[in-house]
Design an enzyme around this catalytic site. Structure first.
Site, short mmCIF file in Angstrom:
data_model
loop_
_atom_site.label_atom_id
_atom_site.label_comp_id
_atom_site.label_asym_id
_atom_site.label_seq_id
_atom_site.Cartn_x
_atom_site.Cartn_y
_atom_site.Cartn_z
N GLU A 1 6.50 -23.65 21.52
CA GLU A 1 7.38 -22.51 21.27
C GLU A 1 7.90 -21.96 22.59
O GLU A 1 7.24 -22.07 23.63
CB GLU A 1 6.61 -21.39 20.55
CG GLU A 1 6.03 -21.78 19.20
CD GLU A 1 5.20 -20.66 18.62
OE1 GLU A 1 5.69 -19.96 17.71
OE2 GLU A 1 4.06 -20.48 19.07
N LYS B 1 2.76 -21.53 23.95
CA LYS B 1 3.83 -20.53 23.93
C LYS B 1 4.50 -20.46 25.30
O LYS B 1 3.93 -20.86 26.30
CB LYS B 1 3.26 -19.16 23.55
CG LYS B 1 2.83 -19.06 22.09
CD LYS B 1 2.43 -17.64 21.73
CE LYS B 1 2.15 -17.50 20.25
NZ LYS B 1 3.37 -17.72 19.42
N LYS C 1 -3.34 -18.65 6.21
CA LYS C 1 -4.14 -18.71 7.43
C LYS C 1 -3.89 -17.44 8.25
O LYS C 1 -2.88 -16.76 8.01
CB LYS C 1 -3.79 -19.97 8.22
CG LYS C 1 -2.51 -19.87 9.05
CD LYS C 1 -2.39 -21.06 9.96
CE LYS C 1 -1.30 -20.86 10.99
NZ LYS C 1 -1.60 -19.88 12.04
N HIS D 1 -2.66 -26.70 11.81
CA HIS D 1 -1.40 -27.45 11.77
C HIS D 1 -1.52 -28.84 12.41
O HIS D 1 -1.21 -29.86 11.79
CB HIS D 1 -0.30 -26.68 12.49
CG HIS D 1 0.02 -25.35 11.88
ND1 HIS D 1 -0.03 -25.12 10.52
CD2 HIS D 1 0.42 -24.18 12.44
CE1 HIS D 1 0.31 -23.87 10.27
NE2 HIS D 1 0.59 -23.28 11.41
N LYS E 1 6.87 -29.54 5.22
CA LYS E 1 8.12 -29.88 5.91
C LYS E 1 8.60 -31.27 5.49
O LYS E 1 7.81 -32.21 5.33
CB LYS E 1 7.92 -29.81 7.43
CG LYS E 1 7.75 -28.39 7.94
CD LYS E 1 7.58 -28.35 9.44
CE LYS E 1 7.50 -26.91 9.96
NZ LYS E 1 8.80 -26.24 9.91
N HIS F 1 1.90 -24.46 6.05
CA HIS F 1 3.32 -24.70 5.76
C HIS F 1 3.85 -25.95 6.46
O HIS F 1 4.86 -26.51 6.04
CB HIS F 1 4.17 -23.47 6.11
CG HIS F 1 4.31 -23.20 7.57
ND1 HIS F 1 3.40 -22.49 8.29
CD2 HIS F 1 5.29 -23.55 8.44
CE1 HIS F 1 3.80 -22.40 9.55
NE2 HIS F 1 4.93 -23.04 9.66
N ARG G 1 0.82 -1.22 0.00
CA ARG G 1 0.00 0.00 0.00
C ARG G 1 0.85 1.26 0.00
O ARG G 1 0.40 2.33 -0.42
CB ARG G 1 -0.92 0.01 1.22
CG ARG G 1 -2.04 -1.02 1.16
CD ARG G 1 -2.89 -0.97 2.40
NE ARG G 1 -2.12 -1.29 3.60
CZ ARG G 1 -2.60 -1.24 4.84
NH1 ARG G 1 -3.84 -0.84 5.04
NH2 ARG G 1 -1.86 -1.57 5.87
N ASP H 1 -5.04 -20.73 16.22
CA ASP H 1 -3.76 -20.46 15.58
C ASP H 1 -3.01 -21.73 15.19
O ASP H 1 -2.32 -21.76 14.17
CB ASP H 1 -2.89 -19.62 16.52
CG ASP H 1 -1.65 -19.07 15.84
OD1 ASP H 1 -1.75 -18.67 14.66
OD2 ASP H 1 -0.59 -19.02 16.48
#
Length: 484
Positions: free
Chosen positions: A213, A337, A145, A237, A179, A175, A47, A232
């Protein structure tokens, strides 16, 4: 494998993090390896007002960090010759007319529109592409996503995009499916006879799929607090990984043959009820602690997070697949997380021998571990006798380390998936009915949490999550892989 034809790849959100950090480096690697045809352009859209030279200067500075040793000036210069920048606002039809002038220089090329933007913009982008005559038969659209926040919103997005593109032109990207270890799991299962007789309830005790994570929400608090770990990570996934573990052998490697079998798994998932929602699902939220020896704040102290947020940063759940192959085998999914380690792995725990002539043997001695990150390997754990006069057993493993065995560079997930889009191979992309079935299964969890006044269970940053996560498995006499 289908040959790569001349293409134009159009990256919406071209100044954003995903394009700069993942997509451009992925395309650079494929260019460097000689896998892109000479007749191939990369058209980045943003943009902000800029020109190609200024855009490439910024991209080059970032690429040096992201690519590391793979970067060199000569390769970047030849790669940069492919790249153009256009100022395009998703809501401005006039900008798409200007884009059409560039694309229509080569009307016979494969066109890939990669929508690396908020999903709320997908409908406007696709409409403006169509109004400018750019939704041609040789066009493909890649949807990043998150695709909606529930079943209704996902259906709305798919309906809106479906007005302008047919299903075979729509590439819903995950993604994790690109892998290398995931592809090797498919090869291990369906290219070898060794595992297939064991890949069933008679021999497998449980399956654990973990993606964790160490980082917190970082600068994504505004997005993450509206999404949470279930939307998420689990809905896409981890559920996709579960379908690959559990699916029946497809008739071929054809995209629809593979996705038909994945869909059967999703439709066989035992629905969660009010009773099992309480016992089969754990919701957690991290508190202040230490990760890798450094103090970190709790989720509620992160910048941009509301003080009373009930958003989950951790989910562990038990799934059951009602088929003859898997009846009675629990599948445990876990993500979070600010946990102790950053890993992504699939653990297949086999049943114990019916009797032992060596006395007491540790449980969980036989297992197959497919590690996706940070390192990539497939490891089979067995029992072997220790050297010496006594019949003592010790757990050992057979190791397939991709870096040691295969000397060629393994492409990153986005590299493989981008090349598949250009080829027109849908095998590793999610079909609409798959996505619908996944949302249908997780939606009762979201509804249950929405109606409940109970907050997420707290856990200290740097641990493996709330104690209830371990209790989830202990009810079945099991434990997580790292606790064994």
């Amino acid at each position: 494998m289908t040959a790569i034809q001349a293409f134009d790849m159009v990256l919406f959100g071209g100044t954003g993090d995903l394009v700069m950090r993942k997509l451009l480096p992925a395309l650079y690697h494929q260019h460097q390896d000689g896998n892109l045809p000479a007749e191939g352009r990369i058209i980045c859209l943003g943009r902000s007002a800029s020109d190609t030279a200024a855009y490439l200067a910024k991209a080059q500075g970032l690429a040096k960090g992201y690519l590391g040793k793979a970067y060199n000036d000569a390769d970047w210069e030849s790669f940069a010759a492919r790249v153009l920048f256009h100022k395009v606002d998703a809501g401005n039809p006039d900008d798409f007319v200007a884009l059409a002038e560039t694309l229509n220089q080569y009307t016979d090329r494969t066109r890939v529109y990669y929508l690396s933007t908020a999903s709320s913009l997908f409908a406007a982008i696709c409409k403006n592409l169509a109004d400018a005559g750019l939704n041609t038969e040789n066009s493909r659209v890649v949807l990043e996503k998150p695709l909606g926040h529930d079943l209704e919103s996902a259906n709305k997005i798919n309906d809106d995009v479906g007005i302008y593109f047919q299903e075979h032109q729509i590439y819903r990207i995950d993604h994790y499916l690109g892998k290398e270890p995931v592809l090797n799991l498919i090869a291990l299962r369906f290219a070898n006879t060794l595992l297939e007789p064991l890949w069933r309830r008679e021999w497998i005790r449980d399956v654990q799929i973990t993606v964790t994570e160490q980082v917190g929400v970082e600068t994504r608090a505004d997005f993450y607090d509206k999404a949470g770990a279930l939307r998420d990570m689990i809905q896409n996934h981890l559920i996709q990984l579960m379908t690959i573990v559990a699916m029946e052998p497809p008739a071929s490697i054809d995209a629809d043959a593979v996705r038909d079998e994945k869909l059967k798994v999703l439709r066989a998932l035992k629905p969660l009820t009010q009773e099992t929602l309480h016992t089969h699902v754990v919701r957690g939220q991290y508190r202040a602690g230490a990760v890798a020896g450094k103090p970190v704040p709790g989720y509620l102290e992160e910048p941009g997070v509301p003080a009373n947020s009930h958003t989950e940063t951790f989910v562990a759940l038990k799934a059951e697949i009602q088929t003859w192959r898997w009846a009675g085998v629990p599948f445990f999914l876990r993500t979070g997380k600010r946990l102790q380690d950053r890993i992504a792995e699939i653990v297949i725990n086999f049943r114990e021998a019916p009797t032992s002539i060596f006395g007491k043997v540790a449980t969980g001695a036989n297992k197959l571990v497919i590690r996706l990150q940070p390192d990539e390997y497939v490891r089979m754990y067995l029992l072997a006798k220790e050297p010496g006069n006594r019949p003592r057993l010790r757990q050992v493993h057979l190791d397939l380390d991709f870096k040691e065995i295969f000397t060629t560079r393994s492409p990153e997930a986005y590299e493989r998936l981008l090349m598949d889009v250009i080829r027109g191979d849908l095998s590793l992309f999610v079909r609409r009915d798959e996505q619908r079935a996944a949302w249908k299964w997780v939606e009762p969890i979201l509804d249950y949490w929405e109606s409940s006044s109970e907050p997420p269970k707290p856990y200290t940053a740097g641990t493996w999550g709330p104690a209830a996560s371990s209790a989830l498995l202990s009810r079945d006499g099991l434990c997580w892989h790292e606790e064994a």
